[in-house]
Scaffold this motif. Structure first.
Motif, short mmCIF file in Angstrom:
data_model
loop_
_atom_site.label_atom_id
_atom_site.label_comp_id
_atom_site.label_asym_id
_atom_site.label_seq_id
_atom_site.Cartn_x
_atom_site.Cartn_y
_atom_site.Cartn_z
N PHE A 25 0.83 -1.19 0.00
CA PHE A 25 0.00 0.00 0.00
C PHE A 25 0.87 1.25 0.00
O PHE A 25 0.58 2.21 -0.68
CB PHE A 25 -0.88 -0.03 1.26
N HIS A 26 1.96 1.25 0.73
CA HIS A 26 2.83 2.41 0.80
C HIS A 26 3.72 2.55 -0.42
O HIS A 26 4.02 3.65 -0.84
CB HIS A 26 3.72 2.33 2.05
N LYS A 27 4.16 1.45 -0.99
CA LYS A 27 5.06 1.50 -2.13
C LYS A 27 4.37 2.01 -3.39
O LYS A 27 4.93 2.80 -4.13
CB LYS A 27 5.67 0.13 -2.41
N ASP A 28 3.16 1.53 -3.63
CA ASP A 28 2.47 1.85 -4.88
C ASP A 28 1.95 3.29 -4.90
O ASP A 28 2.27 4.05 -5.78
CB ASP A 28 1.31 0.89 -5.12
N ASP A 29 1.13 3.63 -3.94
CA ASP A 29 0.56 4.97 -3.90
C ASP A 29 -0.03 5.24 -2.52
O ASP A 29 -0.03 4.39 -1.65
CB ASP A 29 -0.51 5.13 -4.99
N ILE A 30 -0.55 6.43 -2.35
CA ILE A 30 -1.07 6.84 -1.05
C ILE A 30 -2.46 6.28 -0.79
O ILE A 30 -2.81 5.97 0.33
CB ILE A 30 -1.09 8.38 -0.96
N GLN A 31 -3.25 6.12 -1.84
CA GLN A 31 -4.61 5.60 -1.67
C GLN A 31 -4.89 4.54 -2.73
O GLN A 31 -4.25 4.49 -3.76
CB GLN A 31 -5.63 6.72 -1.77
N LYS A 32 -5.87 3.69 -2.43
CA LYS A 32 -6.27 2.65 -3.37
C LYS A 32 -7.79 2.66 -3.48
O LYS A 32 -8.49 2.78 -2.48
CB LYS A 32 -5.80 1.28 -2.91
N PHE A 33 -8.28 2.51 -4.69
CA PHE A 33 -9.71 2.40 -4.91
C PHE A 33 -10.14 0.95 -4.72
O PHE A 33 -9.43 0.03 -5.11
CB PHE A 33 -10.09 2.86 -6.32
N LYS A 34 -11.31 0.77 -4.12
CA LYS A 34 -11.83 -0.58 -3.88
C LYS A 34 -11.97 -1.35 -5.18
O LYS A 34 -11.69 -2.55 -5.23
CB LYS A 34 -13.18 -0.48 -3.17
#
Length: 70
Positions: A25-34
């Protein structure tokens, strides 16, 4: 099980699977869409929401998971 120290010096127990998801979660981006997550990742994200590690919000009608503000 892993013990993770959060930003406000609180220790919380996470499963290995939750800890691995949190690292990605931290490596890819700050937020993730469901909608971008698999069913298993949604389950893990909801477990982290219950542990107050992640925050679940709505952004333009889409569910978003991001780090909980501490």
């Amino acid at each position: 099980m892993k013990i993770v120290e959060l930003t406000n010096n609180v220790n919380i127990a996470l499963t290995n699977e939750e800890a691995d998801f949190l690292l990605k979660f931290h490596k890819d981006d700050i937020q993730k869409f469901k909608s971008d997550l698999s069913e298993r990742q949604i389950l893990i994200a909801n477990q982290l929401v219950n542990k107050n590690v992640l925050q679940r919000t709505k952004d333009q009608g889409r569910v978003v998971y991001k780090r909980a503000n501490r």
